[in-house]
Design a protein around this motif. Structure first.
Motif, PDB file in Angstrom:
ATOM      1  N   TYR A   1      23.512 -58.622  38.886  1.00 32.60           N
ATOM      2  CA  TYR A   1      22.934 -57.867  39.998  1.00 32.60           C
ATOM      3  C   TYR A   1      23.757 -56.640  40.348  1.00 32.60           C
ATOM      4  CZ  TYR A   1      26.556 -59.343  43.264  1.00 32.60           C
ATOM      5  OH  TYR A   1      27.747 -59.528  43.903  1.00 32.60           O
ATOM      6  N   GLN A   2      25.025 -56.603  39.915  1.00 35.16           N
ATOM      7  CA  GLN A   2      25.910 -55.524  40.320  1.00 35.16           C
ATOM      8  C   GLN A   2      25.616 -54.214  39.606  1.00 35.16           C
ATOM      9  OE1 GLN A   2      29.809 -57.315  39.673  1.00 35.16           O
ATOM     10  NE2 GLN A   2      30.042 -57.535  41.868  1.00 35.16           N
ATOM     11  N   ASN A   3      24.935 -54.259  38.468  1.00 39.07           N
ATOM     12  CA  ASN A   3      24.668 -53.031  37.733  1.00 39.07           C
ATOM     13  C   ASN A   3      23.257 -53.078  37.157  1.00 39.07           C
ATOM     14  OD1 ASN A   3      26.005 -51.252  34.903  1.00 39.07           O
ATOM     15  ND2 ASN A   3      25.330 -50.471  36.849  1.00 39.07           N
ATOM     16  N   LYS A   4      22.288 -52.810  38.002  1.00 39.53           N
ATOM     17  CA  LYS A   4      20.893 -52.921  37.626  1.00 39.53           C
ATOM     18  C   LYS A   4      20.172 -51.632  37.956  1.00 39.53           C
ATOM     19  CE  LYS A   4      17.134 -56.279  37.875  1.00 39.53           C
ATOM     20  NZ  LYS A   4      16.718 -57.592  38.409  1.00 39.53           N
ATOM     21  N   THR A   5      19.351 -51.161  37.042  1.00 41.45           N
ATOM     22  CA  THR A   5      18.579 -49.952  37.323  1.00 41.45           C
ATOM     23  C   THR A   5      17.529 -50.250  38.386  1.00 41.45           C
ATOM     24  OG1 THR A   5      16.933 -50.388  35.592  1.00 41.45           O
ATOM     25  CG2 THR A   5      18.903 -49.138  34.963  1.00 41.45           C
ATOM     26  N   VAL A   6      17.166 -49.231  39.132  1.00 39.83           N
ATOM     27  CA  VAL A   6      16.171 -49.379  40.190  1.00 39.83           C
ATOM     28  C   VAL A   6      15.142 -48.267  40.045  1.00 39.83           C
ATOM     29  CG1 VAL A   6      17.738 -50.505  41.807  1.00 39.83           C
ATOM     30  CG2 VAL A   6      17.562 -48.008  41.809  1.00 39.83           C
ATOM     31  N   PRO A   7      13.919 -48.491  40.497  1.00 42.62           N
ATOM     32  CA  PRO A   7      12.893 -47.437  40.429  1.00 42.62           C
ATOM     33  C   PRO A   7      13.256 -46.237  41.302  1.00 42.62           C
ATOM     34  CG  PRO A   7      11.902 -49.607  40.757  1.00 42.62           C
ATOM     35  CD  PRO A   7      13.371 -49.775  40.966  1.00 42.62           C
ATOM     36  N   HIS A   8      12.834 -45.061  40.852  1.00 43.62           N
ATOM     37  CA  HIS A   8      12.994 -43.815  41.598  1.00 43.62           C
ATOM     38  C   HIS A   8      11.590 -43.319  41.960  1.00 43.62           C
ATOM     39  CE1 HIS A   8      16.946 -44.226  40.032  1.00 43.62           C
ATOM     40  NE2 HIS A   8      17.316 -42.966  40.181  1.00 43.62           N
ATOM     41  N   TYR A   9      11.360 -43.031  43.230  1.00 44.90           N
ATOM     42  CA  TYR A   9      10.050 -42.576  43.694  1.00 44.90           C
ATOM     43  C   TYR A   9      10.154 -41.144  44.221  1.00 44.90           C
ATOM     44  CZ  TYR A   9       9.108 -47.596  43.578  1.00 44.90           C
ATOM     45  OH  TYR A   9       8.983 -48.913  43.180  1.00 44.90           O
ATOM     46  N   PHE A  10       9.148 -40.316  43.875  1.00 42.14           N
ATOM     47  CA  PHE A  10       9.161 -38.908  44.261  1.00 42.14           C
ATOM     48  C   PHE A  10       7.819 -38.528  44.892  1.00 42.14           C
ATOM     49  CE2 PHE A  10      11.752 -39.511  40.468  1.00 42.14           C
ATOM     50  CZ  PHE A  10      12.956 -38.944  40.838  1.00 42.14           C
TER      51      PHE A  10
END
Length: 338
Positions: free
Chosen positions: A220-229
């Motif tokens: 959990y410490q290094n997980k990609t997350v979605p980016h919203y624009f």
């Protein structure tokens, strides 16, 4: 000093509450919104090629450096051979002019395809995204188009462990590192546009992936997350051939606080533009661009850092070069983007 900074950057990147985004940011987003939204694939009736380079926080070792190449083109006989807004071979009406807006009609329905390659290096971490894009453009009214797009590809993530030192070389966290990974990448977008305004919504990196740390207890410490624009802009005609284009870009990246960019672009016919930008709690920027011909254009921006990093940073440079291939109407600036 260099290794110490890289170590700090690495461990900050592993903290789940870090106030930083995982994908690169761009000051000249208005010059190439296609990087943020795949729905712009094939929006112009020529093959649009852009290459960019961004050096962030110059003077600070290990600061982000981003390079990219993008290409997209329309597919569709009606659109390519002459849509409702097609220019004559000589170039025709300046698309930034009041006359162009008065005569504007929505583009013919068509498909668009493209490819983006983005490489971003921060300290010991290098991320390269390679994505193919597709979009479909449909006329909702006589003057309004809607495009829906998707991007899909891979993210290559590399961690150079030789640039990392710790107080405890036997730290168990380094026993579970997978420092060279390929991960799937997916994005979506919607773009509505007319002659004098646009609005778009998009999401990048919508498939969260664990990076580097393979231990189940630390994943959990290094997980990609979605980016919203969310972005939008419109034209204000100061004269027949001088146009002011305000635009705004909102970015939501959990758990980072929502941030925004405000951009003002002043366009002089289809030859030259200047502008300014403000990024919330981060920087101010000056922008300038020139359309050298119907084949090539150029943009440059410089960010003045206002965050705490301004004591060690000399600002940020970004340069973008655009190539207009198969430009059968010989236009020197975009018809459907601002």
């Amino acid at each position: 000093m260099k290794r110490t900074l890289y170590t700090i950057i690495f461990f900050i990147a592993c903290v789940p509450l870090v106030k930083a985004q995982q994908r690169p940011q761009y000051t000249q987003y208005i010059f190439n919104n296609y990087l943020l939204n795949p729905a712009l694939s094939g929006i112009e009736n020529y093959t649009d090629v852009k290459a960019g380079y961004r050096s962030q926080w110059t003077g600070l070792e290990g600061a982000p450096v981003t390079g990219y190449l993008s290409i997209n083109a329309p597919i569709g006989k009606n659109f390519i051979q002459g849509d409702a807004t097609a220019f004559p071979a000589s170039g025709g009406v300046n698309p930034s002019s009041r006359l162009y807006t008065q005569q504007y009609q929505a583009a013919e329905p068509h498909h668009g395809i493209g490819l983006t390659i983005v490489s971003d290096k921060t300290g010991p971490i290098t991320q390269t995204n390679i994505d193919a894009t597709y979009a479909y453009h449909l006329g909702l009214t006589e003057r309004l188009n809607l495009a829906v797009g998707v991007s899909a590809g891979f993210s290559h993530n590399v961690l150079n462990t030789s640039q990392i030192t710790t107080a405890d070389p036997s730290d168990p966290i380094f026993n579970n590192l997978d420092n060279n990974q390929w991960k799937p990448d997916l994005g979506i977008g919607i773009w509505a546009y007319s002659s004098d305004y646009f609005i778009g919504v998009s999401a990048q990196q919508i498939l969260p992936q664990n990076l580097y740390i393979t231990s189940k207890t630390n994943a959990y410490q290094n997980k990609t997350v979605p980016h919203y624009f969310l972005t939008g802009g419109f034209k204000v005609f100061l004269s027949d051939d001088v146009t002011l284009i305000p635009s705004v870009l909102f970015k939501y990246i959990k758990p980072v606080p929502t941030t925004y960019d405000i951009n003002m672009k002043l366009s002089f016919q289809d030859k030259l533009w200047i502008g300014g930008s403000y990024r919330h709690n981060d920087s101010y920027a000056a922008l300038v661009g020139i359309n050298l011909s119907s084949f090539v254009n150029l943009g440059y921006s410089y960010d003045f850092t206002t965050s705490a990093l301004n004591t060690v940073s000399n600002g940020t440079h970004e340069i973008v070069i655009g190539i207009l291939l198969n430009n059968r109407y010989k236009v020197s600036s975009a018809q459907h983007t601002f």
